[in-house]
Design a protein around this motif. Structure first.
Motif, PDB file in Angstrom:
ATOM      1  N   VAL A   1       0.852  -1.198   0.000  1.00 27.79           N
ATOM      2  CA  VAL A   1       0.000   0.000   0.000  1.00 27.79           C
ATOM      3  C   VAL A   1       0.884   1.243   0.000  1.00 27.79           C
ATOM      4  O   VAL A   1       2.019   1.194   0.486  1.00 27.79           O
ATOM      5  N   PRO A   2       0.391   2.364  -0.529  1.00 28.21           N
ATOM      6  CA  PRO A   2       1.229   3.570  -0.624  1.00 28.21           C
ATOM      7  C   PRO A   2       1.676   4.084   0.745  1.00 28.21           C
ATOM      8  O   PRO A   2       2.816   4.499   0.906  1.00 28.21           O
ATOM      9  N   ASP A   3       0.768   4.077   1.705  1.00 22.24           N
ATOM     10  CA  ASP A   3       1.101   4.601   3.036  1.00 22.24           C
ATOM     11  C   ASP A   3      -0.015   4.199   4.006  1.00 22.24           C
ATOM     12  O   ASP A   3      -1.048   3.662   3.592  1.00 22.24           O
ATOM     13  N   PRO A   4       0.161   4.468   5.315  1.00 24.26           N
ATOM     14  CA  PRO A   4      -0.873   4.055   6.273  1.00 24.26           C
ATOM     15  C   PRO A   4      -2.233   4.710   6.021  1.00 24.26           C
ATOM     16  O   PRO A   4      -3.271   4.075   6.245  1.00 24.26           O
TER      17      PRO A   4
ATOM     18  N   GLY B   1       5.085  -2.797   8.668  1.00 26.94           N
ATOM     19  CA  GLY B   1       6.054  -1.836   8.168  1.00 26.94           C
ATOM     20  C   GLY B   1       7.256  -2.535   7.541  1.00 26.94           C
ATOM     21  O   GLY B   1       7.548  -3.689   7.846  1.00 26.94           O
ATOM     22  N   ARG B   2       7.939  -1.818   6.663  1.00 27.08           N
ATOM     23  CA  ARG B   2       9.067  -2.410   5.934  1.00 27.08           C
ATOM     24  C   ARG B   2      10.106  -3.021   6.882  1.00 27.08           C
ATOM     25  O   ARG B   2      10.603  -4.128   6.657  1.00 27.08           O
ATOM     26  N   SER B   3      10.448  -2.304   7.940  1.00 32.21           N
ATOM     27  CA  SER B   3      11.501  -2.804   8.827  1.00 32.21           C
ATOM     28  C   SER B   3      11.080  -4.100   9.497  1.00 32.21           C
ATOM     29  O   SER B   3      11.908  -4.978   9.756  1.00 32.21           O
ATOM     30  N   ALA B   4       9.795  -4.262   9.798  1.00 33.14           N
ATOM     31  CA  ALA B   4       9.315  -5.507  10.408  1.00 33.14           C
ATOM     32  C   ALA B   4       9.456  -6.667   9.434  1.00 33.14           C
ATOM     33  O   ALA B   4       9.952  -7.751   9.787  1.00 33.14           O
ATOM     34  N   LEU B   5       9.054  -6.434   8.181  1.00 32.43           N
ATOM     35  CA  LEU B   5       9.177  -7.495   7.175  1.00 32.43           C
ATOM     36  C   LEU B   5      10.649  -7.832   6.918  1.00 32.43           C
ATOM     37  O   LEU B   5      11.023  -9.010   6.817  1.00 32.43           O
TER      38      LEU B   5
ATOM     39  N   GLY C   1      10.112  -5.827  -5.067  1.00 28.76           N
ATOM     40  CA  GLY C   1      10.156  -4.370  -4.919  1.00 28.76           C
ATOM     41  C   GLY C   1      10.242  -3.942  -3.470  1.00 28.76           C
ATOM     42  O   GLY C   1      11.072  -3.157  -3.116  1.00 28.76           O
ATOM     43  N   GLY C   2       9.426  -4.464  -2.613  1.00 33.43           N
ATOM     44  CA  GLY C   2       9.535  -4.080  -1.208  1.00 33.43           C
ATOM     45  C   GLY C   2       8.918  -2.734  -0.936  1.00 33.43           C
ATOM     46  O   GLY C   2       9.509  -1.684  -1.189  1.00 33.43           O
ATOM     47  N   ALA C   3       7.709  -2.731  -0.410  1.00 36.88           N
ATOM     48  CA  ALA C   3       7.013  -1.478  -0.106  1.00 36.88           C
ATOM     49  C   ALA C   3       7.313  -1.043   1.321  1.00 36.88           C
ATOM     50  O   ALA C   3       7.699  -1.840   2.160  1.00 36.88           O
ATOM     51  N   ASP C   4       7.158   0.250   1.565  1.00 37.21           N
ATOM     52  CA  ASP C   4       7.302   0.730   2.932  1.00 37.21           C
ATOM     53  C   ASP C   4       6.235   0.140   3.849  1.00 37.21           C
ATOM     54  O   ASP C   4       6.474  -0.123   5.021  1.00 37.21           O
ATOM     55  N   TRP C   5       5.046  -0.060   3.301  1.00 38.44           N
ATOM     56  CA  TRP C   5       3.937  -0.561   4.116  1.00 38.44           C
ATOM     57  C   TRP C   5       3.196  -1.669   3.381  1.00 38.44           C
ATOM     58  O   TRP C   5       2.850  -1.520   2.215  1.00 38.44           O
TER      59      TRP C   5
ATOM     60  N   PHE D   1       4.007  -2.604  13.402  1.00 31.90           N
ATOM     61  CA  PHE D   1       3.094  -3.552  12.752  1.00 31.90           C
ATOM     62  C   PHE D   1       1.901  -3.743  13.678  1.00 31.90           C
ATOM     63  O   PHE D   1       1.926  -3.297  14.818  1.00 31.90           O
ATOM     64  N   GLY D   2       0.874  -4.416  13.186  1.00 32.37           N
ATOM     65  CA  GLY D   2      -0.219  -4.744  14.099  1.00 32.37           C
ATOM     66  C   GLY D   2      -1.592  -4.739  13.482  1.00 32.37           C
ATOM     67  O   GLY D   2      -1.758  -4.737  12.260  1.00 32.37           O
TER      68      GLY D   2
END
Lengths: 483, 483
Positions: A227-230, A255-259, A275-279, A378-379
């Motif tokens: 998704v583009p953002d939260p 979130g990207r860091s969690a993944l 690609g890896g999205a931020d969210w 995340f959550g």
């Protein structure tokens, strides 16, 4: 043997009163290893009557009682204090399924039943008990009730509170309250069961419950979305709700860091999208009817979402194995974070609409205060509930990181409060957040809680030092206006 | 003017303190005309702050307070006592929608807002507020909350309690508790709002609430079914649940005598099926998605039900007008019964699985005691909630019928209790069932309720004589075990 121990042995049998240090050890610390307590004894009653006998003995001698289920809590609520005055009252022998009523869609279980055994009993009856948590193999119903447990399906089925129709409780004076009613509608006075749910054993000890059952799941559809953002994720939730209604069973944000942590540390984990999205969002639909084509419904809805720029990329699981692989990315975040190193965990909730603002303001504020800190967010975004964790900067020593915990907690929790949120969404207070509570609750709310505590446990023997801390004096007259 | 009246006028303005008998009259009796009370004044605050000022004045002078919303209650809970000591505190001026949060799916409303205005505000925001009652045009949110109102869509959306996320309450000492949180998950101590919901104004006065919203309904399907007997209706509900899941929005049972009264007394009412069954079921499916073909889904499910002999005959509404005609048969039962003559009403609940046993045993018992009595049974069978009414035998005088009310109540309520049920499923206790309560609740439960009452309203000024009756003395120490 003194008279008190004799009374305990009379109540439950000598073999169920543990006093040897090695026997007691597993009951005296929490599973995160964060709290270590002492106790006079660990007592393991086999029935409500036996348990009531133990409570009467404690009430007579002024001995505090710490009730314990699976001992999987995250806030130290089931660990006794260090003064060693209390007994630990383990519910683990009280693990029976007492009754299943298929036509009423209810199950009556004892508090010591594990969540997994309860889920299985529901399944055996062709039904679903929807509460689902990481610790479901070992956590027990009494703990689920006493912490009002949440998890990944709250969006559709509610918290443990919403799943409960009736309770059996042993009160602070050892009397038994039989509130095991299996009724969907009952307006005969105050709904007393609500007091004990989420009270972490500070008002009485839940010994059994009547819980709601639901139709078994006939079909699921699961997808991983970039998704583009939260803010887009929140709008996507609204769109999916209008298109798929209550078939939306889970809606999780990652979130990207969690993944990235999961991909780095968990063997076999693979990125679901290139690609890896931020969210990312993990969404699941489910339906009791096996006939609908949920995957097609999900695909059609996601096509609309893409047309509205709410989703950049998506993969829909084409098999149960694929769905499980997507879920394991979500479920392994905590484990991956543990492998990575220590972290500061926040279990927060804000109104769903304010999630984007929370994430933006929290990040700006934290990175200003500490440019190296790593945010792992995340959550359960569908419930407004985020696990907003901070991982240690790579080159920092653990103790230096730990030293800054209070400052970082304060920043995060103050922001949560400013946004009308909660500093404990689904884990409870226990010992961990007891003192923080006073900062964020109004005086009048603290006073009401203490008045309730005093009304039901005037001697303060039920899990003292948890939730409210010590309630030293009677609040009698607090609610009288000045003359 | 004495100091107390001056304080009331200072709080709300003189024009909102009514004392003339004609001005006060509408507030002093219930709409069924069953209770008639007296009051010092009717006070109509315009804000929470004003209301708090009134409560402080009453607390200072020991004046009881009877909160009143739309005055549509069925149990006399909003009618003051005959002693004339109390004031009536009308919430009708506090009727604002304070906020709508679409992304959070919540609405914040004042307690004096009518249910219909709340439903409309939700609709205007593209959402559904699902509580639906016969009195929705005039009942108010504060009363819905204080009686934990139910209605025809509880099966899917829950009672008012389940629809509530946060409350604002003026406490017995006049302080304001701001618990207006719009959170799906919040485990920070005792869930105090639960105490005020269903408490009928005896613990404090609800002034505003944050309520859940749901996706607007895109499509409905409605059918009238002839079923072999109540046991078949219960099995049918189970089958429909497994086939249609949460799309089942309503599942109502109507006994032959109830339908006959409607056909006799309501102009334009027509039997939906030829033949006339002893028991009918009105079922409705609904879905937020407009794309599904719910009528086809319902027809397919009913075909299966017929093959299993759970349905004898069925008609599915082919237009909105047809659906409304079916619903009006259900909704006009009470009106038809009123035209027919006086009746004794029971608002009972038992576990859904025990509905058939209740109906059979109650009928046998009542007809043995009184062969001429006419049983009019209908209600929300999906919630285990029946309106089990007894109409006067045709040739009997009203007073002779009324004279037997206590005996018949006792028989019905004793049976309800024997089946683990509730003598007030959705109407509350008020004055009507206050004294019955003591017969059916355990001593320990009564004592817990009194302890809670004492904790939050030690002076006993909040709607005295309702729910619990007079709480004369402090229950301090009740929960201490004997030494």
């Amino acid at each position: 043997m003194d008279a008190f121990f004799q009374a305990l042995c009379d109540a439950v049998g000598t073999q169920h009163v543990l006093t040897a240090p090695t026997d007691m050890a597993p009951y005296l610390s929490d599973w995160r290893g964060r709290y270590q307590g002492k106790a006079r004894a660990v007592v393991r009653p086999g029935s409500t009557q036996e348990l009531a006998g133990v409570v009467r003995a404690c009430a007579a001698d002024g001995v505090p009682i710490v009730a314990q289920g699976g001992n999987t809590g995250l806030c130290g609520g089931a660990t006794p204090a260090e003064d060693g005055r209390a007994i630990v009252l383990s519910l683990e022998r009280m693990n029976r399924i007492r009754a299943v009523d298929g036509d009423n869609n209810t199950i009556t279980v004892e508090a010591g039943c594990t969540l997994a055994a309860l889920q299985q009993a529901a399944l055996d009856a062709g039904r679903l008990f929807p509460l689902s948590l990481a610790s479901e193999g070992s956590c027990r119903v009494g703990g689920n009730l006493s912490t009002n447990a949440g998890g990944v399906q709250v969006l559709r089925y509610g918290n443990m509170r919403e799943l409960t129709l009736g309770l059996e409780v042993v009160l602070a004076d050892g009397r038994i309250w039989d509130g095991l009613r299996g009724l969907r509608k009952d307006n005969t006075g105050y709904d007393l069961k609500q007091l004990f749910i989420g009270a972490e054993g500070t008002l009485g000890i839940i010994t059994a419950a009547v819980l709601k059952l639901f139709p078994a799941i006939g079909q699921r559809a699961t997808a991983w979305l970039a998704v583009p953002d939260p803010a887009a994720a929140i709008r996507l939730l609204g769109l999916m709700r209008s298109l798929c209604g209550e078939r939306i069973t889970a809606f999780e944000i990652i979130g990207r860091s969690a993944l990235d942590l999961v991909l780095r540390h968990i063997p076999g984990a693979r990125a679901p999208l290139v690609g890896g999205a931020d969210w990312s969002v993990l969404i699941e639909l489910s339906d009791s009817a096996g006939t609908a084509d949920l995957a097609a419904e999900l695909e059609a809805a996601l096509t609309q979402a893409m047309a509205q720029d709410l989703v950049d990329d998506a993969v829909i699981a084409r098999s149960l194995a694929q769905a499980q692989a997507l879920w394991s990315l979500r479920e392994n975040i905590s484990e991956a974070q543990r492998i990575e190193g220590i972290s500061i965990k926040h279990d927060i909730a804000v109104p769903v609409s304010r999630i984007p603002e929370f994430l933006e303001r929290a990040q700006t504020m934290l990175l200003e205060a500490w440019p190296d800190v790593r945010i792992v967010a995340f959550g359960h975004i569908g419930d407004g509930n985020l696990h907003y964790n901070l991982s240690k900067p790579e080159k920092l020593e653990n103790e230096d990181f730990i030293a800054r915990t209070p400052e970082l907690n304060r920043k995060v929790h103050d922001l949560v409060a400013a946004l009308g949120g909660s500093i404990s969404a689904e884990h409870g207070l226990g010992q961990l957040k007891r003192d923080e509570l006073v900062r964020y609750k109004s005086d009048v709310e603290m006073e009401m809680m203490r008045a309730v505590k005093h009304a039901l446990d005037p001697a303060g023997l039920m899990n003292p030092g948890k939730v409210l801390g010590a309630v030293a004096c009677a609040p009698s007259g607090l609610f009288r206006a000045e003359k």
